[in-house]
Design a protein around this motif. Structure first.
Motif, PDB file in Angstrom:
ATOM      1  N   LYS A   1       0.817  -1.210   0.000  1.00  0.00           N
ATOM      2  CA  LYS A   1       0.000   0.000   0.000  1.00  0.00           C
ATOM      3  C   LYS A   1       0.854   1.266   0.000  1.00  0.00           C
ATOM      4  O   LYS A   1       0.418   2.308  -0.495  1.00  0.00           O
ATOM      5  N   ALA A   2       2.059   1.187   0.529  1.00  0.00           N
ATOM      6  CA  ALA A   2       2.914   2.383   0.596  1.00  0.00           C
ATOM      7  C   ALA A   2       3.372   2.797  -0.791  1.00  0.00           C
ATOM      8  O   ALA A   2       3.492   3.993  -1.092  1.00  0.00           O
ATOM      9  N   THR A   3       3.645   1.805  -1.663  1.00  0.00           N
ATOM     10  CA  THR A   3       4.153   2.109  -3.013  1.00  0.00           C
ATOM     11  C   THR A   3       3.170   1.730  -4.114  1.00  0.00           C
ATOM     12  O   THR A   3       3.430   1.996  -5.291  1.00  0.00           O
TER      13      THR A   3
ATOM     14  N   LEU B   1      14.458  -2.567   0.377  1.00  0.00           N
ATOM     15  CA  LEU B   1      14.843  -1.724   1.514  1.00  0.00           C
ATOM     16  C   LEU B   1      13.824  -0.624   1.724  1.00  0.00           C
ATOM     17  O   LEU B   1      13.249  -0.095   0.765  1.00  0.00           O
ATOM     18  N   ILE B   2      13.615  -0.286   2.989  1.00  0.00           N
ATOM     19  CA  ILE B   2      12.857   0.908   3.331  1.00  0.00           C
ATOM     20  C   ILE B   2      13.798   1.801   4.138  1.00  0.00           C
ATOM     21  O   ILE B   2      14.399   1.365   5.120  1.00  0.00           O
ATOM     22  N   HIS B   3      13.971   3.047   3.681  1.00  0.00           N
ATOM     23  CA  HIS B   3      14.956   3.950   4.253  1.00  0.00           C
ATOM     24  C   HIS B   3      14.313   4.908   5.252  1.00  0.00           C
ATOM     25  O   HIS B   3      13.132   5.268   5.141  1.00  0.00           O
ATOM     26  N   GLY B   4      15.127   5.323   6.225  1.00  0.00           N
ATOM     27  CA  GLY B   4      14.704   6.312   7.198  1.00  0.00           C
ATOM     28  C   GLY B   4      14.948   7.713   6.684  1.00  0.00           C
ATOM     29  O   GLY B   4      15.522   7.908   5.603  1.00  0.00           O
ATOM     30  N   PRO B   5      14.518   8.735   7.415  1.00  0.00           N
ATOM     31  CA  PRO B   5      13.888   8.611   8.737  1.00  0.00           C
ATOM     32  C   PRO B   5      12.401   8.303   8.623  1.00  0.00           C
ATOM     33  O   PRO B   5      11.702   8.937   7.832  1.00  0.00           O
TER      34      PRO B   5
ATOM     35  N   GLU C   1       8.947   5.762  10.767  1.00  0.00           N
ATOM     36  CA  GLU C   1       8.507   4.701  11.670  1.00  0.00           C
ATOM     37  C   GLU C   1       7.858   3.623  10.818  1.00  0.00           C
ATOM     38  O   GLU C   1       7.138   3.933   9.858  1.00  0.00           O
ATOM     39  N   TYR C   2       8.078   2.373  11.168  1.00  0.00           N
ATOM     40  CA  TYR C   2       7.594   1.298  10.300  1.00  0.00           C
ATOM     41  C   TYR C   2       7.043   0.147  11.137  1.00  0.00           C
ATOM     42  O   TYR C   2       7.665  -0.309  12.098  1.00  0.00           O
ATOM     43  N   ILE C   3       5.837  -0.297  10.741  1.00  0.00           N
ATOM     44  CA  ILE C   3       5.222  -1.504  11.298  1.00  0.00           C
ATOM     45  C   ILE C   3       5.010  -2.462  10.142  1.00  0.00           C
ATOM     46  O   ILE C   3       4.248  -2.156   9.215  1.00  0.00           O
ATOM     47  N   PRO C   4       5.670  -3.610  10.132  1.00  0.00           N
ATOM     48  CA  PRO C   4       5.538  -4.522   8.983  1.00  0.00           C
ATOM     49  C   PRO C   4       4.165  -5.174   8.952  1.00  0.00           C
ATOM     50  O   PRO C   4       3.651  -5.626   9.982  1.00  0.00           O
TER      51      PRO C   4
END
Length: 537
Positions: free
Chosen positions: A356-358, A369-373, A375-378
């Motif tokens: 859903k994010a992409t 990969l998911i880069h910071g900065p 917050e992430y909940i898988p």
């Protein structure tokens, strides 16, 4: 007349006189003066009559028969003189009689053949909230209940009353009312087929609970097993319960044998275990803060009222809940992943899904990969493989990086580097003598050149490595001191070269061409540092 034959009988006393000729015993009641004959013997008395005080009774064995308030007399012929008639009292031998003060207000004697059993007893007073359990010892008609009783029948009389004993019945026990306090219940068992106070038919051996508060007097066919204590439920505590057979629980829900469910304080503040229930365990609440999440295995579906076995469900805080039967936390309560600017998460899809994010479809096994900065909940379709951080590298520092797709190994140095999704750190293995050489330099130990033995072989001095562990993914570096040389051999190009000190030697990777393996290797040191003497021309 002899005074020894004169017997004075005071009032309310009596004597028994035996006629030695006829062997018949008769009674004389006072007040009287009796002259004893030659053929007579006083076998009892003078003896006081029995006086029954109010609310007392006594038991008489082999009582005589009374007709219209008078003793019944039996006449029969004397065996020695048939013309002579003899008289005696008619006893009910083998029987007993209970005489109470209510019917026997005046003192009375014991007639010949009668025996007083025990002592004079007071009538038993049965108070309120008590009862007498009685058993019939012979068939008779019960005037109190207007019912025919058969020998062996049992029944109860509920107080308050004064119990007048009967020969036809026997007291089994005195039953006291059981007080059912709040948050408790009374566990009963039927001793025979019966109908309980609620009008329900009960089979012999069946058990049930009385939950209403107050006093309860068990019926004659009921036996009190124990008092069941209720268990208090709170917002932080629930009970997992299992049905032992098909039944309808205290909340009106039909349960199947083997079914398990959760009882919380939303259903009741105090749960009293039913006879068809088994408490499996006590469940503590699972609380998630705003910075936490968890994955629940086999989640319970409120619509279907069943677990979705094999499924996984993501739950985010802030949230509190109780785990339903067969629900489990996959990895417990987990903290939200917080990534800085120099951090990233390596993720892998465990099944096909749409991110859903992409808004892109991910295939099972795909990594990214998911880069910071951030917050992430898988989601449940994603596994966190690794948390990565940029590695800051000086111009003389480097790492070995391997491309997992091509297998190529390269050196990265002089930058802050973050591994890509298809990259990993590669570890370089070195021969033991090279490890010793590097360890000596890192620990500040002096280099000792090898010696040549009789066979012309190089012999290195044994050196114990202590206090130093090489990080194998970092590029191997060696500072060749002044007046030294280092010979290197490249297995890929099959060429060697010599580096003269002072200089910094960096070993780069190469491909394996020696064995059947396809894994890459790097430069290795074939000849260790050799000291040479240089003269200026």
């Amino acid at each position: 007349m002899s005074t020894s034959n004169l017997v004075r009988i005071p009032p309310f006393t009596y004597i028994h006189i035996l006629d030695n000729n006829s062997t018949i015993t008769r009674i004389e009641i006072g007040p009287a003066t009796y002259v004893k004959k030659e053929n007579e013997t006083i076998v009892l008395g003078p003896k006081q009559m029995i006086r029954l005080k109010p609310r007392t009774y006594c038991i008489i064995q082999d009582p005589i028969v009374f007709v219209d308030g008078k003793p019944a007399i039996i006449e029969f012929s004397d065996p020695n003189e048939p013309s002579k008639k003899l008289k005696t009292y008619k006893n009910r031998f083998g029987d007993r009689e209970i005489r109470t003060a209510e019917k026997w207000q005046d003192p009375f004697p014991l007639y010949p053949g009668e025996i007083l059993i025990g002592q004079i007893e007071s009538l038993q007073v049965i108070q309120k909230d008590k009862s007498l359990k009685l058993r019939a010892v012979r068939d008779f008609f019960d005037e109190d209940f207007k019912v025919e009783r058969k020998a062996g029948d049992q029944w109860v009389r509920i107080g308050p009353f004064t119990y007048g004993p009967r020969i036809e019945e026997k007291i089994v026990e005195t039953i006291s009312a059981q007080v059912i306090k709040p948050n408790t219940a009374l566990l009963l068992q039927a001793e025979q087929n019966m109908v309980d106070v609620y009008g329900n038919e009960r089979k012999a051996g069946e058990q049930w609970l009385i939950r209403e508060n107050g006093s309860y007097l068990p019926q004659v066919q009921e036996r009190v097993l124990k008092t069941v204590q209720g268990r208090v439920l709170t917002d932080k505590k629930a009970l997992q319960v299992k049905a032992l057979s098909d039944f309808k629980d205290a909340y009106g829900i039909k349960r199947k044998a083997g079914e398990e469910w959760l009882v919380t304080n939303k259903m009741t503040q105090v749960h009293i275990q039913d006879v068809y229930e088994e408490i499996v365990r006590e469940i503590s609440v699972t609380a998630l803060s705003g910075r936490q999440y968890c994955v629940v295995l086999n989640p319970y579906d409120l619509k279907t009222k069943a677990n979705r076995y094999g499924a996984r469900e993501l739950r985010k805080g802030e949230l509190t809940f109780f785990l339903q039967p067969d629900e489990y936390l996959e990895k417990g309560v987990q903290e939200i992943e917080v990534l800085g600017e120099d951090e990233a998460l390596l993720l892998r899809a465990n099944e096909d899904f749409e991110d859903k994010a992409t808004s892109k479809k991910k295939l099972a096994g795909e990594t990214w990969l998911i880069h910071g900065p951030c917050e992430y909940i898988p989601p449940v379709q994603v596994d966190i493989v690794q948390k990565r951080k940029k590695l800051p590298l000086d111009e003389n520092e480097g790492i070995y990086v391997r491309d997992k797709n091509s297998g190529e190994v390269r050196i990265v140095k002089g930058v802050a580097y973050l591994l890509k999704a298809d990259e990993e750190l590669w570890e370089k293995e070195l021969p033991t003598q090279v490890e010793i050489l590097i360890a000596q330099q890192k620990t500040g130990s002096a280099y000792v050149p090898p010696k040549i033995n009789a066979k012309g072989e190089l012999v290195y001095e044994q050196y114990q490595i202590t206090g130093y562990i090489r990080e194998k993914h970092k590029v191997v570096t060696y500072r060749a001191p002044h007046n030294t040389a280092v010979q290197l051999y490249d297995y890929k190009t099959k060429q060697s070269r010599v580096v003269f000190g002072p200089d910094l030697v960096l070993l780069g990777p190469d491909a394996v061409s020696y064995t059947h393996l396809t894994l890459p290797t790097i430069y290795s040191v074939q000849i260790s540092v050799v000291a040479v003497s240089l003269k200026k021309k």
